[in-house]
Motif scaffolding. Sequence first.
Motif, PDB file in Angstrom:
ATOM      1  N   ARG A 370       0.750  -1.373  -0.065  1.00  0.00           N
ATOM      2  CA  ARG A 370       0.026  -0.113  -0.074  1.00  0.00           C
ATOM      3  C   ARG A 370       0.986   1.300  -0.056  1.00  0.00           C
ATOM      4  O   ARG A 370       1.752   1.307   0.922  1.00  0.00           O
ATOM      5  CB  ARG A 370      -0.910  -0.024   1.232  1.00  0.00           C
ATOM      6  N   LEU A 371       0.763   1.921  -0.834  1.00  0.00           N
ATOM      7  CA  LEU A 371       1.446   3.519  -1.024  1.00  0.00           C
ATOM      8  C   LEU A 371       0.827   4.360  -0.039  1.00  0.00           C
ATOM      9  O   LEU A 371      -0.338   4.756  -0.003  1.00  0.00           O
ATOM     10  CB  LEU A 371       1.441   3.990  -2.588  1.00  0.00           C
ATOM     11  N   GLU A 372       1.727   5.107   0.539  1.00  0.00           N
ATOM     12  CA  GLU A 372       1.269   6.502   1.358  1.00  0.00           C
ATOM     13  C   GLU A 372       2.262   7.533   0.961  1.00  0.00           C
ATOM     14  O   GLU A 372       3.236   7.370   0.497  1.00  0.00           O
ATOM     15  CB  GLU A 372       1.278   6.048   2.764  1.00  0.00           C
ATOM     16  N   SER A 373       1.638   8.647   1.324  1.00  0.00           N
ATOM     17  CA  SER A 373       2.491   9.890   0.888  1.00  0.00           C
ATOM     18  C   SER A 373       2.818  10.573   2.341  1.00  0.00           C
ATOM     19  O   SER A 373       2.000  10.740   3.291  1.00  0.00           O
ATOM     20  CB  SER A 373       1.782  10.862   0.207  1.00  0.00           C
ATOM     21  N   LEU A 374       3.877  11.389   2.331  1.00  0.00           N
ATOM     22  CA  LEU A 374       4.409  12.156   3.478  1.00  0.00           C
ATOM     23  C   LEU A 374       4.512  13.591   3.032  1.00  0.00           C
ATOM     24  O   LEU A 374       4.396  13.830   1.900  1.00  0.00           O
ATOM     25  CB  LEU A 374       5.798  11.669   3.918  1.00  0.00           C
ATOM     26  N   VAL A 375       4.679  14.476   4.024  1.00  0.00           N
ATOM     27  CA  VAL A 375       5.010  15.701   3.840  1.00  0.00           C
ATOM     28  C   VAL A 375       6.132  16.191   3.090  1.00  0.00           C
ATOM     29  O   VAL A 375       6.439  17.267   2.366  1.00  0.00           O
ATOM     30  CB  VAL A 375       4.758  16.756   4.993  1.00  0.00           C
ATOM     31  N   LYS A 376       7.087  15.358   3.491  1.00  0.00           N
ATOM     32  CA  LYS A 376       8.530  15.602   2.801  1.00  0.00           C
ATOM     33  C   LYS A 376       9.249  14.537   2.589  1.00  0.00           C
ATOM     34  O   LYS A 376       8.792  13.282   2.952  1.00  0.00           O
ATOM     35  CB  LYS A 376       9.283  16.368   4.096  1.00  0.00           C
ATOM     36  N   PRO A 377      10.683  14.614   1.941  1.00  0.00           N
ATOM     37  CA  PRO A 377      11.080  13.154   1.819  1.00  0.00           C
ATOM     38  C   PRO A 377      11.861  12.546   3.069  1.00  0.00           C
ATOM     39  O   PRO A 377      11.727  13.261   4.033  1.00  0.00           O
ATOM     40  CB  PRO A 377      12.350  13.880   0.764  1.00  0.00           C
ATOM     41  N   VAL A 378      12.242  11.641   3.083  1.00  0.00           N
ATOM     42  CA  VAL A 378      12.562  10.548   4.264  1.00  0.00           C
ATOM     43  C   VAL A 378      14.258  10.603   4.464  1.00  0.00           C
ATOM     44  O   VAL A 378      15.044  10.356   3.447  1.00  0.00           O
ATOM     45  CB  VAL A 378      11.910   9.266   4.105  1.00  0.00           C
ATOM     46  N   ARG A 379      14.457  10.725   5.553  1.00  0.00           N
ATOM     47  CA  ARG A 379      15.669  10.816   5.936  1.00  0.00           C
ATOM     48  C   ARG A 379      15.855   9.209   6.867  1.00  0.00           C
ATOM     49  O   ARG A 379      17.014   8.883   6.896  1.00  0.00           O
ATOM     50  CB  ARG A 379      16.261  11.818   6.888  1.00  0.00           C
ATOM     51  N   GLY A 380      14.810   9.146   7.725  1.00  0.00           N
ATOM     52  CA  GLY A 380      14.952   7.600   8.170  1.00  0.00           C
ATOM     53  C   GLY A 380      13.553   7.387   8.688  1.00  0.00           C
ATOM     54  O   GLY A 380      12.703   8.270   8.981  1.00  0.00           O
ATOM     55  N   MET A 381      13.272   6.151   8.983  1.00  0.00           N
ATOM     56  CA  MET A 381      11.721   5.637   9.392  1.00  0.00           C
ATOM     57  C   MET A 381      12.181   4.574  10.134  1.00  0.00           C
ATOM     58  O   MET A 381      12.953   3.738   9.936  1.00  0.00           O
ATOM     59  CB  MET A 381      11.008   5.156   8.117  1.00  0.00           C
ATOM     60  N   ALA A 382      10.985   4.424  11.092  1.00  0.00           N
ATOM     61  CA  ALA A 382      11.380   3.268  11.950  1.00  0.00           C
ATOM     62  C   ALA A 382       9.876   2.983  12.778  1.00  0.00           C
ATOM     63  O   ALA A 382       9.202   4.103  12.941  1.00  0.00           O
ATOM     64  CB  ALA A 382      12.394   3.427  12.960  1.00  0.00           C
ATOM     65  N   TYR A 383       9.804   1.504  12.925  1.00  0.00           N
ATOM     66  CA  TYR A 383       8.386   1.520  13.801  1.00  0.00           C
ATOM     67  C   TYR A 383       8.758   1.725  15.212  1.00  0.00           C
ATOM     68  O   TYR A 383      10.117   1.486  15.659  1.00  0.00           O
ATOM     69  CB  TYR A 383       8.056  -0.063  13.925  1.00  0.00           C
ATOM     70  N   THR A 384       7.953   2.092  16.091  1.00  0.00           N
ATOM     71  CA  THR A 384       7.972   2.277  17.420  1.00  0.00           C
ATOM     72  C   THR A 384       8.043   0.548  18.060  1.00  0.00           C
ATOM     73  O   THR A 384       7.681  -0.029  17.473  1.00  0.00           O
ATOM     74  CB  THR A 384       6.842   2.960  18.197  1.00  0.00           C
ATOM     75  N   PRO A 385       8.518   0.759  19.219  1.00  0.00           N
ATOM     76  CA  PRO A 385       8.601  -0.729  19.929  1.00  0.00           C
ATOM     77  C   PRO A 385       7.528  -1.449  19.982  1.00  0.00           C
ATOM     78  O   PRO A 385       7.337  -2.829  19.966  1.00  0.00           O
ATOM     79  CB  PRO A 385       8.909  -0.450  21.412  1.00  0.00           C
ATOM     80  N   THR A 386       5.996  -0.856  19.990  1.00  0.00           N
ATOM     81  CA  THR A 386       4.811  -1.529  19.939  1.00  0.00           C
ATOM     82  C   THR A 386       4.514  -2.151  18.589  1.00  0.00           C
ATOM     83  O   THR A 386       3.745  -3.006  18.183  1.00  0.00           O
ATOM     84  CB  THR A 386       3.789  -0.950  20.627  1.00  0.00           C
ATOM     85  N   GLY A 387       5.168  -1.467  17.492  1.00  0.00           N
ATOM     86  CA  GLY A 387       4.759  -1.641  16.282  1.00  0.00           C
ATOM     87  C   GLY A 387       3.323  -1.048  15.689  1.00  0.00           C
ATOM     88  O   GLY A 387       3.050  -1.291  14.613  1.00  0.00           O
ATOM     89  N   ASP A 388       2.976  -0.130  16.605  1.00  0.00           N
ATOM     90  CA  ASP A 388       1.680   0.500  16.140  1.00  0.00           C
ATOM     91  C   ASP A 388       1.655   1.843  15.369  1.00  0.00           C
ATOM     92  O   ASP A 388       1.073   2.436  14.708  1.00  0.00           O
ATOM     93  CB  ASP A 388       0.704   0.634  17.465  1.00  0.00           C
ATOM     94  N   SER A 389       2.955   2.414  15.728  1.00  0.00           N
ATOM     95  CA  SER A 389       3.210   3.624  15.212  1.00  0.00           C
ATOM     96  C   SER A 389       4.653   3.671  14.426  1.00  0.00           C
ATOM     97  O   SER A 389       5.443   2.799  14.627  1.00  0.00           O
ATOM     98  CB  SER A 389       3.336   4.750  16.469  1.00  0.00           C
ATOM     99  N   LEU A 390       4.748   4.685  13.683  1.00  0.00           N
ATOM    100  CA  LEU A 390       6.175   4.799  12.906  1.00  0.00           C
ATOM    101  C   LEU A 390       6.645   6.234  13.125  1.00  0.00           C
ATOM    102  O   LEU A 390       5.654   7.189  13.382  1.00  0.00           O
ATOM    103  CB  LEU A 390       5.772   4.958  11.345  1.00  0.00           C
ATOM    104  N   LEU A 391       7.659   6.428  13.245  1.00  0.00           N
ATOM    105  CA  LEU A 391       8.541   7.680  13.425  1.00  0.00           C
ATOM    106  C   LEU A 391       9.176   7.984  11.911  1.00  0.00           C
ATOM    107  O   LEU A 391       9.738   7.177  11.723  1.00  0.00           O
ATOM    108  CB  LEU A 391       9.467   7.873  14.529  1.00  0.00           C
ATOM    109  N   VAL A 392       9.124   9.309  11.420  1.00  0.00           N
ATOM    110  CA  VAL A 392       9.980   9.597  10.417  1.00  0.00           C
ATOM    111  C   VAL A 392      10.429  10.806  10.516  1.00  0.00           C
ATOM    112  O   VAL A 392      10.160  11.606  11.088  1.00  0.00           O
ATOM    113  CB  VAL A 392       8.776   9.626   9.115  1.00  0.00           C
ATOM    114  N   MET A 393      11.664  10.585  10.051  1.00  0.00           N
ATOM    115  CA  MET A 393      12.785  11.773  10.289  1.00  0.00           C
ATOM    116  C   MET A 393      12.827  12.342   8.900  1.00  0.00           C
ATOM    117  O   MET A 393      13.109  11.525   7.887  1.00  0.00           O
ATOM    118  CB  MET A 393      14.180  11.494  10.726  1.00  0.00           C
ATOM    119  N   HIS A 394      12.328  13.457   8.502  1.00  0.00           N
ATOM    120  CA  HIS A 394      12.364  14.021   7.220  1.00  0.00           C
ATOM    121  C   HIS A 394      13.770  14.796   6.995  1.00  0.00           C
ATOM    122  O   HIS A 394      14.441  15.376   7.832  1.00  0.00           O
ATOM    123  CB  HIS A 394      11.274  15.096   6.863  1.00  0.00           C
TER     124      HIS A 394
END
Lengths: 529, 533
Positions: A370-394
Motif C-alpha cells: 500500500r502506498l502512502e504519502s508524507l509531507v517531505k522526503p525521508v531521512r529515516g523511518m522506523a516502527y515504534t517498539p509496539t509496532g503500532d506507530s511509525l516515526l519519520v525523520m524528514h
Amino acid sequence: MSVRWRHALPLATLLALSLPGCAGADFTMGEGRADAPEEYGDDGDGDGNGGAGEDLDDPELDDDFLSMPPSQSDVYVFVANPSRDTVSRIDVFSLEVRTAPVGSNPRVVRVTDNYAWAVVFNQGDNTVSILDTETLQGQTVGVRRNFNQMRMSAEGDWVALFHDRDAVRPDDPTPDGIQSFNEVSFVSVPDGEHHGVVVGYNPRDIKFSQDGATAVVVADQHLALVDLRAESLRPVLIPISDVLEPPAAEEVVLSGSGRYAFVRQRGADAIVSVDLDARSTLSLPVGANPTDLDLSPDGAMAVVVSRADNQIWIFDAEAPELPPEVLDLPEPLVAGSIRFNPDGDRAILYTTAALSRTFAIWNTQTDEVRLESLVKPVRGMAYTPTGDSLLVMHTRENSPDQLPGSDFYNHWAVSLLQVDDRALLQNAIKLPAEPMDFANAYDGRNGYFIMHNEPSLIQVDYDTLLYDAIALRSHPVFVGVLPPLETQTARPPAWASQEHDLGRISFFHPDSRRVETITGFELNNQIEE
Amino acid sequence: MRLLTPLLILLASCDPDDGRLDDGYWDAQDVTAASDGLYVRLLKSGGLAHITPEGAVLVDVGPGAVERVALAPDGLTAVAFVKRTRCESDDPRQTRRATYVSDCDPSERRYRTELLTLRGGEIEAANPIGTHFNAVTFSSDARWAIAWLDVSQPVALEGAGVVDLTSVQVLDLQAGSTTPISVGFAASSILFSEDAARAVVLSRDSVALVELDDDSPRRGTVFPLTLEAGQRFDPVGLGLTPDGTHALIAARGRDDLYALRLQPPSINLVNLSAAPAAMHILPPTHPDGDRLTDPLARDDRTILTYRSRAAVELVDHDSFVVDTLDLQSPANRIEALERQAVLWNDDGSRDVFGLDVDRLRTTRFRLQNPPLAVHLSPDAQFAVARTRASGGGGGEGVGDIYANNPGLEVLDLRDDRGRTTPFLLEDLAVGLAFSEGDERLDALVLQRNTPYLLQLDLLSLRQQELRLSETPLAIGNMPSRTGGSWGFWISHAAAFGLISFYEPGSGEITEVSGFAALALHDDVLLEQPEEDR
C-alpha cells in the motif's frame, strides 16, 4: 497490484559451517548521529530541491536512529569525559554522581545487557576499561592500535574492536606510522583477557551469534569466523569475492539459526550467502543495485531491496539456495530501504537516496503493498517498539513537487504515523532545527528527540501523536530512556546530556513531568575524600 | 556616671564623622558587646578595657597589642588576638633596656600571636596561633573556632615567617588545643554546621570540610569548584541548608549556584538567570518534625538577587528547582530575619521590595531617597531605611525637600500595600537599633553631629529625643544571657572614652568615661625574655 515470482538460482559449491544467529550492540564512531545528512542531487539552483539528475546509485542513508543503544543500565547513565580521561556514572533516582578514571580519551561507554559491566573504549591509548557498574572498580586492558569501532556481543561477554576506514574522524588520534588494516581485538569482558587476531583486509563490521560463541568479521574479500569458546582465538577465513579489487561489503546479517551469513556488497547485483557450517558461499542474484538487506524479526526471511529494479527479493534465511520470491513494487514508489515491525507482519519500504515523499507498507502475509504519502522526503523511518506507530525523520531538502512557501518547504520535520489496514493517521511537525538523536521508551508509549542547538527535549506520544517540548538549560547532545525498574511504579525517566564545560545532564520524569538537572558532574571526579 | 581621671591629658583631634580619633586612644566604632560587658581596644597601649555600667577595668592581657576582638555566637565568649613582640638584640643590655616596642629596632623584633578566650573580662585560655591570622569564625556552641587569614582585611605579615596560605588553625576552646589544617589556597569564608560537627571552608577554588566530630579535627572531603587552574572564586554567599546536607555557594560573575552535597559527596550546579549579587538562606517555617525531610512540606529556600537583572530567584533545597519573581528594578542587597526578607539596591535605586516567600509575591516600596541601609525590626513587621540625600532638588516642593536632606523611612511590612512613612533628619543617620517593649517597638537612631538619640515608635510613629552628653558615634545592643538584649550601648566622640548604657525600660542612661586612658602608657609593652620574667 503486486506480482510475486520465483527466481532460479545458479549452482554453487556449498561449504559446511555452522553459526548461530547474530545479535549484539554496536557502536560506530565516525557516522555520528549528529552527522549532516547527505546532500541530495542539488540541481544547482540553490532551492534545496533535487534536480533531475538525482543519483540513485548512491547508497541509502543508514540512519538507524531508533536502535542506537544508550550507555545506561537500569538506574545509571554513564557519560564518557574525553577531556578528563574519566567516566561519570549518574544515578538517575538519587542524582548521585561518581566518576572513575579510565584510559586516555574515552570515546564510548557501553553497558552489558545484564547491567553488570560498563566497557569503555579509550581511543587515546588503545585500551579498553572494564568497570563494575556498582563499584566502578575494574581494569584497563590494552588492545591493538588505531581502532575506531567497538561492537559488543548480546550478553556482553565480549567486545570486538577494529578499524573502519570509512569511519575515520578528523579528531581521531594520528597513527604513529605503523598501522595495520587487518587486525581485530577481542576482549573477554568478565576477565579482561585480550586476543588480537588478523582477519581480512579492511574489516567492515562484526556480528556476534546469539549465544555469543562465535563472531563473524566481514571484510571486503573475506568473512572471518572466530570461535570465542576457544582458548586461543584463531579466525577461519572464508572468501566472499574472487576479484582483485572486491566491492566494499556494506552489510552483513546472520540468519536466526546462525548458520548463514548474508553479505551485501556495494554495486553488486547479487548478495553472498555464506554457509558458516559448510564454510561455503553462494552468490544470490537479487536484481539491480540492492541497497538494503534485512532479516525478518523471526529470522525466517532475508529480504533484499533492489532499488534500481524496484523489487524486493525474499529468501528463506535457513535455505537460501531455494529460489527466492520476488515482489515488484508499484510506481511511483522508489524503495531502497526496508524496516520490519516487531511482529514481522508488516514492513515499510522507502528511500533516503531520492527526494521522494512516497513510502509503502508491505503486508508480509498477503503481499499487499500500500502506498502512502508524507509531507517531505525521508531521512529515516522506523516502527515504534509496539509496532503500532511509525516515526519519520524528514530531510530539510524538498521533493520536486513541493511548492515554495508551503508549510514544510525548506524546513526540518518529523512525522508521527499510526498505521492500520484502513487508514494512515499522521501528525507532521515542522522543526526549527535538525533533529539529532532519538530514543524510545521501552513501553512504546513515548519517544524523545533533540535538535541541533535547540535547548529542548521533545516528547512525542505514540497514542495521541501529540508532542510536548521540555525546556533544557543548554543545547542537548544525546538522549536516552531508561528501562523500567521492578522497584519503581512510575515510568522511567528520559535523559538528555547537554553542552556544558563541566558536564550537564537532565532527567525528565514523564509521570510527574518533573525535570531534574545535574550540572558540573565532571567536577565530581576531582572530589577528594 | 563614673569618671576615671586620666594621668595624661592629651588633646586629640576628633573626626566625629566616623568615630576614629586621629592618633586616638580608642575607636568608638570598634566595640564588641558581650552579654557581660563591652570590650574596647586601647589603641596606643595595645590593651583591652572591659566596660559595664558599673565601670571599666583593664583586662590583663599581658605585654603585647590586642589587634582585634571577636564575639562567639553564645554572646558571652570573646576572643582577642594579642600580638606579642620580643626584642632580640645582639647586645643583651640593649635587650634589657628595651621596654616598649618603639625601643626595639624593627630588625630585632620577633613576634608571636596568642588567641585569648575571655569571659567576664577574665582570660580563660590562651592559644598560640599563626601571626598572620586576622579573622576567626566560631561554632554556634562556641566550642570551636577557626583562625584564618582574611585577605579582604588588612594583612600584616611582618614577623610571620614562612606563611602557609593554604592552612587554617582549628581551636578547641574547651580543651585549649589548636590544630593546623590545610584547606586550600586563600580561605575566604568559613561557616560551621549547626551541630558543630564540621566546618565548611571556602577557598580560592575549592571547598574543604573540616570534621570535628571525634574531637580531633581533620580535613574531610574537598570539593573542587573549577577545573581550570588559577581560576578564583569570589563568593557572594556561602551557607548550609537547614538540614545540613548541602553547602550552597554563589560567586561573583557566575550564574550558577554550587550545591555541594556533603554525604555522599557530589557537586551540582544550579543554573541561575544571572550572576547573583546577594544570597540568603531562609529557614523552614517549622524546623522540627517532617518539615525538613518531607519534600512536599519542606519550605526552606535560598533567595538570590542580581545586579543586572530585575528579579529574585528562590531555590528549594530538595530538587533545587528555581522559581523566578520579577521585580520592577534590580536589587543587590538582602536583609532577612527568619522568613521575612526585604530586597534593596545600594547603587541609587529608591526601590525596596518586601518578599513573601510563602505566596511567592513581592511588594514594592518606593522611597523618597536612596537607602544607605535597611534594617528589619525584630518582629519583622517593619523595615527602617536610612536614606541619603539624593540631591538635585532645586525647587521648593516636597520632593525637593526630601531630595536635599537625609532621612529615615519606615516601611510597613504587615500588608502588601507598600506603605512608607518618611522622616527628614537633621543629619545623616549613622546608627540604628531596635527596642521592643510593651505595646512599643522603637527604632533608636543616631544622627551625625547631633547630641541626642532619636527614639521613634514604629507603631504610633511618635518621636522622642533622648539627650546625650556628647555626640554619639555608634549604637548597639547589649545582649542578654538569656537571649535578646537588656539595653543598648552608645559610644561617643570623647578622646579618652565615653560609653553610655541605655536601658529603655527605665529610661535610665549610665555613662562610663575615661577608660581609654586606663593603661598607664601609650606604647605597646615588649615581652621580656623568659629568664627575665
